[in-house]
Design a protein around this motif. Structure first.
Motif, PDB file in Angstrom:
ATOM      1  N   GLU A 233       0.816  -1.218   0.000  1.00 47.22           N
ATOM      2  CA  GLU A 233       0.000   0.000   0.000  1.00 47.22           C
ATOM      3  C   GLU A 233       0.851   1.270   0.000  1.00 47.22           C
ATOM      4  O   GLU A 233       0.317   2.384   0.020  1.00 47.22           O
ATOM      5  N   GLY A 234       2.175   1.106  -0.009  1.00 44.76           N
ATOM      6  CA  GLY A 234       3.063   2.261  -0.046  1.00 44.76           C
ATOM      7  C   GLY A 234       3.222   2.972   1.278  1.00 44.76           C
ATOM      8  O   GLY A 234       3.611   4.142   1.319  1.00 44.76           O
ATOM      9  N   LYS A 235       2.947   2.276   2.381  1.00 45.29           N
ATOM     10  CA  LYS A 235       3.059   2.897   3.697  1.00 45.29           C
ATOM     11  C   LYS A 235       4.481   2.794   4.238  1.00 45.29           C
ATOM     12  O   LYS A 235       5.256   1.928   3.845  1.00 45.29           O
ATOM     13  N   GLU A 236       4.821   3.670   5.168  1.00 48.19           N
ATOM     14  CA  GLU A 236       6.136   3.709   5.791  1.00 48.19           C
ATOM     15  C   GLU A 236       6.307   2.532   6.749  1.00 48.19           C
ATOM     16  O   GLU A 236       5.457   2.283   7.605  1.00 48.19           O
ATOM     17  N   VAL A 237       7.418   1.802   6.615  1.00 43.94           N
ATOM     18  CA  VAL A 237       7.663   0.646   7.489  1.00 43.94           C
ATOM     19  C   VAL A 237       9.097   0.615   8.022  1.00 43.94           C
ATOM     20  O   VAL A 237       9.488  -0.361   8.675  1.00 43.94           O
ATOM     21  N   THR A 238       9.863   1.658   7.771  1.00 46.48           N
ATOM     22  CA  THR A 238      11.280   1.628   8.131  1.00 46.48           C
ATOM     23  C   THR A 238      11.516   1.480   9.634  1.00 46.48           C
ATOM     24  O   THR A 238      12.579   1.022  10.043  1.00 46.48           O
ATOM     25  N   GLU A 239      10.548   1.850  10.468  1.00 43.14           N
ATOM     26  CA  GLU A 239      10.728   1.702  11.917  1.00 43.14           C
ATOM     27  C   GLU A 239      10.723   0.239  12.349  1.00 43.14           C
ATOM     28  O   GLU A 239      11.184  -0.098  13.439  1.00 43.14           O
ATOM     29  N   TYR A 240      10.213  -0.638  11.501  1.00 45.71           N
ATOM     30  CA  TYR A 240      10.099  -2.048  11.849  1.00 45.71           C
ATOM     31  C   TYR A 240      11.235  -2.905  11.300  1.00 45.71           C
ATOM     32  O   TYR A 240      11.386  -4.060  11.699  1.00 45.71           O
ATOM     33  N   LEU A 241      12.003  -2.344  10.349  1.00 43.41           N
ATOM     34  CA  LEU A 241      12.993  -3.145   9.636  1.00 43.41           C
ATOM     35  C   LEU A 241      14.401  -2.588   9.761  1.00 43.41           C
ATOM     36  O   LEU A 241      14.594  -1.369   9.814  1.00 43.41           O
ATOM     37  N   ASN A 242      15.371  -3.474   9.763  1.00 37.59           N
ATOM     38  CA  ASN A 242      16.773  -3.101   9.669  1.00 37.59           C
ATOM     39  C   ASN A 242      16.980  -2.329   8.361  1.00 37.59           C
ATOM     40  O   ASN A 242      16.384  -2.655   7.328  1.00 37.59           O
ATOM     41  N   SER A 243      17.826  -1.296   8.377  1.00 36.93           N
ATOM     42  CA  SER A 243      18.016  -0.449   7.193  1.00 36.93           C
ATOM     43  C   SER A 243      18.537  -1.240   5.998  1.00 36.93           C
ATOM     44  O   SER A 243      18.168  -0.965   4.843  1.00 36.93           O
ATOM     45  N   ASP A 244      19.397  -2.242   6.240  1.00 31.81           N
ATOM     46  CA  ASP A 244      19.914  -3.056   5.138  1.00 31.81           C
ATOM     47  C   ASP A 244      18.822  -3.947   4.545  1.00 31.81           C
ATOM     48  O   ASP A 244      18.820  -4.225   3.341  1.00 31.81           O
ATOM     49  N   VAL A 245      17.893  -4.386   5.397  1.00 31.06           N
ATOM     50  CA  VAL A 245      16.759  -5.171   4.897  1.00 31.06           C
ATOM     51  C   VAL A 245      15.865  -4.284   4.032  1.00 31.06           C
ATOM     52  O   VAL A 245      15.396  -4.698   2.963  1.00 31.06           O
ATOM     53  N   CYS A 246      15.649  -3.049   4.472  1.00 29.57           N
ATOM     54  CA  CYS A 246      14.872  -2.093   3.672  1.00 29.57           C
ATOM     55  C   CYS A 246      15.489  -1.910   2.291  1.00 29.57           C
ATOM     56  O   CYS A 246      14.793  -1.908   1.263  1.00 29.57           O
ATOM     57  N   GLU A 247      16.802  -1.743   2.266  1.00 33.34           N
ATOM     58  CA  GLU A 247      17.495  -1.533   1.000  1.00 33.34           C
ATOM     59  C   GLU A 247      17.398  -2.763   0.108  1.00 33.34           C
ATOM     60  O   GLU A 247      17.217  -2.647  -1.104  1.00 33.34           O
ATOM     61  N   TYR A 248      17.491  -3.944   0.711  1.00 35.34           N
ATOM     62  CA  TYR A 248      17.366  -5.182  -0.064  1.00 35.34           C
ATOM     63  C   TYR A 248      15.983  -5.278  -0.701  1.00 35.34           C
ATOM     64  O   TYR A 248      15.848  -5.641  -1.879  1.00 35.34           O
ATOM     65  N   ILE A 249      14.958  -4.931   0.067  1.00 36.18           N
ATOM     66  CA  ILE A 249      13.590  -4.956  -0.451  1.00 36.18           C
ATOM     67  C   ILE A 249      13.443  -3.967  -1.609  1.00 36.18           C
ATOM     68  O   ILE A 249      12.847  -4.280  -2.651  1.00 36.18           O
ATOM     69  N   ARG A 250      14.021  -2.799  -1.431  1.00 37.07           N
ATOM     70  CA  ARG A 250      13.919  -1.762  -2.467  1.00 37.07           C
ATOM     71  C   ARG A 250      14.627  -2.190  -3.744  1.00 37.07           C
ATOM     72  O   ARG A 250      14.049  -2.134  -4.838  1.00 37.07           O
ATOM     73  N   VAL A 251      15.863  -2.642  -3.615  1.00 39.67           N
ATOM     74  CA  VAL A 251      16.672  -3.005  -4.779  1.00 39.67           C
ATOM     75  C   VAL A 251      16.063  -4.180  -5.540  1.00 39.67           C
ATOM     76  O   VAL A 251      16.092  -4.223  -6.775  1.00 39.67           O
ATOM     77  N   ASN A 252      15.495  -5.130  -4.796  1.00 34.12           N
ATOM     78  CA  ASN A 252      14.958  -6.334  -5.436  1.00 34.12           C
ATOM     79  C   ASN A 252      13.460  -6.255  -5.732  1.00 34.12           C
ATOM     80  O   ASN A 252      12.880  -7.220  -6.222  1.00 34.12           O
ATOM     81  N   GLY A 253      12.857  -5.110  -5.418  1.00 34.75           N
ATOM     82  CA  GLY A 253      11.449  -4.902  -5.754  1.00 34.75           C
ATOM     83  C   GLY A 253      10.499  -5.893  -5.116  1.00 34.75           C
ATOM     84  O   GLY A 253       9.534  -6.336  -5.753  1.00 34.75           O
TER      85      GLY A 253
END
Length: 207
Positions: free
Chosen positions: A177-197
């Motif tokens: 839904e495009g909501k903010e979730v960075t408070e729940y995830l490690n920053s490197d995990v966030c980046e992995y999700i972003r890079v791999n779509g």
């Protein structure tokens, strides 16, 4: 004898709640290490779509990278057959001689525990450690704990944790839904999700 905790789960994605639980178990049970065991083909979730096992494994590696006493195993995701807990525990016992295993699971697992395969073998191989979680009243959890102990003559450890309103399913839905979730995830995990779509995020929410 080394004391090793095992945290199984789909970890889709792994979040800070998983790290908190593992840390509490590590400290309260005086463990030497905690193994994160991403499920490859869990029998109770065959009807659900689960993110590719390689991605889940890599995300767990990133999530635990800062913790020397944590490790991740690819045992279950490398199997082609269904992932049964008793087989995983048996493998770990054979792989790591002279160790005491503690299988860490949520209150939801305790409620359904009698439907698991080879319950007695599970309890012979490892001490069952149950952590409280939202949606499962503590008195009901204690009742289930007592029933299992009385029926199978094995102790079950109840780990009373601070309730966290966080789950992998909520994070997946929020990402879609495009909501903010960075408070729940490690920053490197966030980046992995972003890079791999992953999780069909509707927009880049990590910037």
């Amino acid at each position: 004898m080394k004391k090793i905790g095992i945290m199984g789960g789909t970890f889709d994605p792994p979040h800070k709640g998983h790290i908190y639980i593992a840390q509490e178990a590590y400290k309260k049970l005086h463990l030497d290490s905690v193994i994160f065991m991403p499920a490859g083909n869990p029998p109770h979730k065959t009807y659900k779509k689960i993110t590719n096992e390689k991605d889940r494994y890599e995300m767990v590696k990133l999530a635990i990278a800062d913790y020397e006493h944590f490790e991740v195993s690819d045992y279950e995701i490398s199997k082609q057959t269904l992932s049964y807990t008793f087989l995983t525990l048996k493998h770990l016992k054979e792989e790591r001689e002279k160790c005491e295993l503690f299988f860490i699971a949520g209150a939801d697992s305790l409620v359904t525990f009698e439907s698991w395969r080879n319950i007695e073998e599970i309890l012979n191989l490892a001490t069952l450690v149950i952590f409280t979680r939202p949606g499962y009243p503590k008195d009901e959890v204690i009742k289930s704990k007592n029933e299992i102990e009385e029926k199978y003559h094995h102790s079950v450890i109840l780990m009373d944790l601070i309730e966290q309103d966080i789950s992998s399913s909520y994070i997946r839905e929020s990402l879609e839904e495009g909501k903010e979730v960075t408070e729940y995830l490690n920053s490197d995990v966030c980046e992995y999700i972003r890079v791999n779509g992953l999780y069909n995020a509707t927009r880049n929410i990590f910037l």
